[in-house]
Design an enzyme around this catalytic site. Sequence first.
Site, short mmCIF file in Angstrom:
data_model
loop_
_atom_site.label_atom_id
_atom_site.label_comp_id
_atom_site.label_asym_id
_atom_site.label_seq_id
_atom_site.Cartn_x
_atom_site.Cartn_y
_atom_site.Cartn_z
NE ARG A 177 104.34 10.39 -25.66
CZ ARG A 177 104.72 11.48 -25.78
NH1 ARG A 177 105.55 12.14 -25.03
NH2 ARG A 177 104.05 12.37 -26.58
CG LEU A 200 96.93 10.47 -23.04
CD1 LEU A 200 97.62 12.00 -22.61
CD2 LEU A 200 95.70 10.10 -22.15
CB SER A 201 102.65 10.22 -23.10
OG SER A 201 103.17 10.62 -24.40
CG ASP A 202 103.86 6.13 -19.60
OD1 ASP A 202 104.72 6.15 -20.69
OD2 ASP A 202 104.19 6.26 -18.52
#
Length: 344
Positions: free
Chosen positions: A10, A132-134
């Site tokens: 990330r 925005l992280s996965d």
Amino acid sequence: MVSKRSSLTRRCFSAGAAATLVAGSPLLAGRAGAAAPWTRQAYLEAMAASGRPTELSETQFQAIQARKPAAMKRIETYLKERLGEADPTVMAAFRELPREYFHYQYDNRQATPGVAYEETPKPWALGYGSALSDYLGQAYMTQIAKPKPGDVTLEIGTGSGFQSALLSRIVKQAYSIEIIEPLGRAVGRIFAPLGFTNVHTKVGDGYYGWPEVAGGFDIIIVTCAAQYAPPELFKQLKPGGRLVIPIGQPFKRGQILYVYTKDEEGKIHSRRDVGVYFIPMTGAMMKTPAPKPETKPQAAKPEPKPEAATPGTDAAPDTSVEAPEMEAPPPGPETPKPDSGSGG
């Protein structure tokens, strides 16, 4: 993004009852508030109330909702393969949140809800060098943190606000710190329109934690790579608490997600989990040498992995096992540049 080799990757700078979010289904207004339908109009009103007015057609809104079930299935499958089960509480929290609400580029004030629940999970730019992280990575970190009702949590790196919103659907109180002032102030306004009254944010340096919170924290999640675990976070961790933190050198492979636990006697135990790639924790972390511990943290016995998990992703911290390499997200306008800050 989480690779098939059980590594989390990330670009990072620096959790109720289930409710399927399709048109007309309930979105909980806080932990005890009245349910209200999550519709296109509800989305537009919440966006406007949070200072992020935008437009979205009914067709576009319905297309987003139609993709959510497949994304939920991907999360469930991933957690079962890596951790042996998908925690129903974590799954319920994910179902409750409207992820499209958190897709927003703050530096140019542009909503990007249309990319939510993408088939290939990846991080999305928020502006100011944050992301925005996965959603697979967020689900994984949430489950290994083992949140429970009654817990008080702290996130280092607010980012989009999704991670703390997710935790807030499970725990009693969720606190979050963001080091980037314009991002932290903007994201701090997005929870009230959803009726989430148990999320508390501030702008500051997460290296020092949030010592003003009386009693400390049951869970601390760090969403940027630290060169070492900040001592103040251990001080603020309750006995029996867990600290989930990526540790490694800035902008280099070989970072490891560690899980630290504090036992009832106050001793710290550590466990290596998976290989990750986060960009650095900034602020005091970049200026403060790692302290020399008085005593070495005791290595906890590795938790047994189910057969479905990928071999080689869990080891005691004193071994020489290397985390598997992982692929970084492809370059493009949706991928944040390696800059300072944090994201969740």
